[in-house]
Design a protein around this motif. Structure first.
Motif, PDB file in Angstrom:
ATOM      1  N   LEU A 162      84.203  15.886   5.805  1.00  0.00           N
ATOM      2  CA  LEU A 162      84.057  17.328   5.953  1.00  0.00           C
ATOM      3  C   LEU A 162      83.106  17.652   7.096  1.00  0.00           C
ATOM      4  O   LEU A 162      82.209  16.861   7.425  1.00  0.00           O
ATOM      5  CB  LEU A 162      83.524  17.947   4.653  1.00  0.00           C
ATOM      6  N   GLU A 164      80.014  19.226   8.341  1.00  0.00           N
ATOM      7  CA  GLU A 164      78.759  19.659   7.726  1.00  0.00           C
ATOM      8  C   GLU A 164      77.711  20.072   8.755  1.00  0.00           C
ATOM      9  O   GLU A 164      76.786  20.815   8.433  1.00  0.00           O
ATOM     10  CB  GLU A 164      78.178  18.528   6.862  1.00  0.00           C
ATOM     11  N   CYS A 301      88.480  21.070  11.692  1.00  0.00           N
ATOM     12  CA  CYS A 301      88.276  20.789  10.262  1.00  0.00           C
ATOM     13  C   CYS A 301      89.127  19.597   9.820  1.00  0.00           C
ATOM     14  O   CYS A 301      88.820  18.951   8.817  1.00  0.00           O
ATOM     15  CB  CYS A 301      88.631  22.013   9.422  1.00  0.00           C
TER      16      CYS A 301
END
Length: 333
Positions: A162, A164, A301
């Motif tokens: 992910l 972050e 993403c």
């Protein structure tokens, strides 16, 4: 003996000019220093030079306007490295007559250079159709990318599943207040991410950046190269100006969304996009640049997309460019 080679670096750095010339000249200086050769800098610039070249021999002089002064400055030097957007062709010609090996760092065929070694590190430099001239040798392309020593030998970086952590770095001057504008976007649409923001020495509106910050925003003021490298390592994505920092991000393998802030960046950015190394958000003064940044971040993403950009970028930057250039200079002596 290598230690007897005298090298001078003539370049420029200021709020108007930026720090890119100084940064890449320092990388060449470091490559010489690793061999026991300690270049002397002559810089057209402002107060920032004192901080940037601390611990090295340098003079702050407008060397681009006085050929008579150049003869004295270059006396007893074997190699002169020139990295400038302001020096005239006549100045280059004059310097080429004073030293054994003149070296020119170029970005866009700015001049019809005299004899010497010409360096252009753009990954499409071999396609620029430089003229064939007797006595002028070319060092072109990604094999010669100039990186500071902190980026020469770097460990492997892995992609997180992910996103972050996002790093923002828009150079020393922050053209168009892109830092604050982008930070407002991230605060609104990417609030869960840590935002590490590099503040350059010539930022005029730091208060605007502070106002755009949230609890997950961290500001770093003119950090040293080691800290910049470490911040990049911890980042999942970078939003960056398309200058020298682009090469450092590529070396580490940070997927980057780039914003062009100077005309000379356009051809290089186009080549990086074509090679699948970056996503381009356009020009800083484009009305839709923030929308482009946001759309690009959405694309990144995807773990697969980030891995693709990272892998492709690292293929072109191995950290050995400064050493290769010094090898060629020494062979030319």
């Amino acid at each position: 003996m290598l230690g007897e080679v005298n090298v001078v670096i003539l370049t420029e750095g200021s709020e108007k000019i930026g720090l890119g010339h100084l940064a890449r000249c320092v990388s060449l200086c470091q490559a010489f220093e690793s061999r026991g050769i300690y270049p002397h800098f002559i810089v057209k610039g402002g107060k920032i030079v004192w901080n940037f070249l601390s611990g090295r021999a340098f003079e702050v002089i407008d060397w681009t306007t006085n050929d008579n002064n150049l003869r004295q400055l270059l006396d007893d030097h074997d190699v002169a490295i020139i990295d400038s957007y302001s020096a005239s062709l006549s100045t280059y010609q004059y310097i080429s007559e004073l030293v054994r090996v003149p070296v020119y760092i170029d970005d866009y065929k700015r001049l019809d250079y005299p004899r010497g070694l010409l360096i252009n590190v753009a990954i499409n430099a071999e396609n620029l159709d430089y003229p064939k001239k007797e006595g002028l040798c070319y060092l072109l392309g990604g094999r010669y990318i100039l990186l500071r020593k902190e980026f020469w030998d770097v460990p492997h970086r892995s992609e997180r599943n992910l996103v972050e952590n996002i790093i923002l770095t828009f150079g020393g001057t922050d053209v168009g207040n892109m830092t604050a504008r982008t930070l407002w976007l991230l605060k609104k649409n990417w609030s869960n991410c840590v935002k590490n923001v590099i503040i350059g020495p010539f930022f005029h509106d730091v208060d605007a950046v502070r106002q755009a910050a949230d609890s997950k925003t961290h500001l770093f003021f003119s950090p040293p190269a080691t800290q910049i490298r470490d911040l990049m390592f911890g980042s999942d994505i970078a939003v960056s100006a398309a200058g020298q920092t682009l090469y450092e991000l590529a070396r580490i393998g940070v997927p980057a969304v780039t914003v062009m802030v100077a005309d000379n960046q356009a051809n290089n950015v186009k080549a990086w996009v074509e090679k699948g190394c970056i996503l381009d958000a356009g020009w800083a003064n484009d009305s839709n640049v923030l929308k482009n940044i946001d759309n690009s971040l959405c694309l990144l993403c995807s773990l697969e997309e980030r891995r693709r950009l990272s892998t492709n970028a690292k293929m072109f930057v191995d950290g050995l460019g400064p050493s290769r250039i010094v090898d060629e200079i020494m062979r030319a002596l």
